[in-house]
Design a protein around this motif. Structure first.
Motif, PDB file in Angstrom:
ATOM      1  N   LEU A   1       5.465  -3.102  -1.316  1.00  0.00           N
ATOM      2  CA  LEU A   1       4.107  -3.596  -1.541  1.00  0.00           C
ATOM      3  C   LEU A   1       4.112  -4.930  -2.261  1.00  0.00           C
ATOM      4  O   LEU A   1       3.133  -5.667  -2.220  1.00  0.00           O
ATOM      5  N   GLY A   2       5.225  -5.235  -2.946  1.00  0.00           N
ATOM      6  CA  GLY A   2       5.368  -6.520  -3.626  1.00  0.00           C
ATOM      7  C   GLY A   2       4.210  -6.813  -4.552  1.00  0.00           C
ATOM      8  O   GLY A   2       3.782  -5.973  -5.341  1.00  0.00           O
ATOM      9  N   ASN A   3       3.680  -8.024  -4.418  1.00  0.00           N
ATOM     10  CA  ASN A   3       2.570  -8.473  -5.263  1.00  0.00           C
ATOM     11  C   ASN A   3       1.236  -7.850  -4.860  1.00  0.00           C
ATOM     12  O   ASN A   3       0.236  -8.047  -5.535  1.00  0.00           O
ATOM     13  N   ASN A   4       1.217  -7.119  -3.758  1.00  0.00           N
ATOM     14  CA  ASN A   4      -0.034  -6.535  -3.268  1.00  0.00           C
ATOM     15  C   ASN A   4      -0.386  -5.219  -3.967  1.00  0.00           C
ATOM     16  O   ASN A   4      -1.442  -4.644  -3.692  1.00  0.00           O
ATOM     17  N   LYS A   5       0.476  -4.745  -4.866  1.00  0.00           N
ATOM     18  CA  LYS A   5       0.199  -3.480  -5.562  1.00  0.00           C
ATOM     19  C   LYS A   5      -1.139  -3.508  -6.281  1.00  0.00           C
ATOM     20  O   LYS A   5      -1.853  -2.519  -6.308  1.00  0.00           O
ATOM     21  N   GLY A   6      -1.482  -4.650  -6.852  1.00  0.00           N
ATOM     22  CA  GLY A   6      -2.730  -4.781  -7.593  1.00  0.00           C
ATOM     23  C   GLY A   6      -3.974  -4.745  -6.718  1.00  0.00           C
ATOM     24  O   GLY A   6      -5.077  -4.527  -7.196  1.00  0.00           O
ATOM     25  N   MET A   7      -3.798  -4.941  -5.426  1.00  0.00           N
ATOM     26  CA  MET A   7      -4.928  -4.949  -4.496  1.00  0.00           C
ATOM     27  C   MET A   7      -5.312  -3.543  -4.048  1.00  0.00           C
ATOM     28  O   MET A   7      -6.373  -3.348  -3.472  1.00  0.00           O
ATOM     29  N   ILE A   8      -4.440  -2.577  -4.334  1.00  0.00           N
ATOM     30  CA  ILE A   8      -4.692  -1.194  -3.921  1.00  0.00           C
ATOM     31  C   ILE A   8      -5.530  -0.519  -4.996  1.00  0.00           C
ATOM     32  O   ILE A   8      -5.186  -0.565  -6.174  1.00  0.00           O
TER      33      ILE A   8
ATOM     34  N   LEU B   1       2.038   4.954  -5.419  1.00  0.00           N
ATOM     35  CA  LEU B   1       2.756   6.121  -4.886  1.00  0.00           C
ATOM     36  C   LEU B   1       1.858   6.960  -3.978  1.00  0.00           C
ATOM     37  O   LEU B   1       2.288   7.429  -2.924  1.00  0.00           O
ATOM     38  N   VAL B   2       0.611   7.110  -4.379  1.00  0.00           N
ATOM     39  CA  VAL B   2      -0.364   7.837  -3.555  1.00  0.00           C
ATOM     40  C   VAL B   2      -0.595   7.063  -2.256  1.00  0.00           C
ATOM     41  O   VAL B   2      -0.637   7.652  -1.169  1.00  0.00           O
TER      42      VAL B   2
END
Length: 123
Positions: free
Chosen positions: A38-45, A50-51
């Motif tokens: 997910l890289g830098n896109n984790k904050g967009m989720i 993990l979910v």
């Protein structure tokens, strides 16, 4: 010489089994730690990464099953899914090698769809 049906069968098994295995691995992380992709896109989720990856795993399992049951439709689903993954990786600025691999696999899924269409037309 391989027939269209043989080529279609090989690709059907490949694009059926691989998404199922990858989807199941989203629950175990034995092959890799999937959240890293997910890289830098984790904050967009809007929820825990993990979910999110487990949801992705379920989608991949379903896509693989569709390929095995309805290869024409399933191949297009897998093709679009792989293109979306590749685009996400490219936008994220990481894992360019995986993005290229996924685009090549998308071409293979498209080939499965076309072979299935040809095999169906011959029947």
């Amino acid at each position: 010489m391989a027939t269209i049906k043989q080529l279609q069968g090989t690709l059907k098994l490949t694009f059926g089994i691989v998404p199922i295995v990858a989807g199941l691995d989203k629950f175990t992380n034995l092959l890799t730690h999937w959240v890293d992709y997910l890289g830098n896109n984790k904050g967009m989720i809007p929820f825990d990464p993990l979910v999110f990856m487990k949801i992705v795993g379920i989608i991949e399992i379903v896509a693989g099953i569709i390929v095995l049951v309805r290869p024409l439709i399933g191949a297009y689903i897998v093709m679009i899914w792989l293109i979306c993954i590749a685009l996400e990786l490219l936008v994220g600025g990481n894992y360019f090698d995986v993005a290229v691999r996924d685009l090549v696999m998308a071409v293979g899924a498209f080939t499965l769809a076309q072979l299935t269409r040809m095999e169906t037309a011959q029947s």
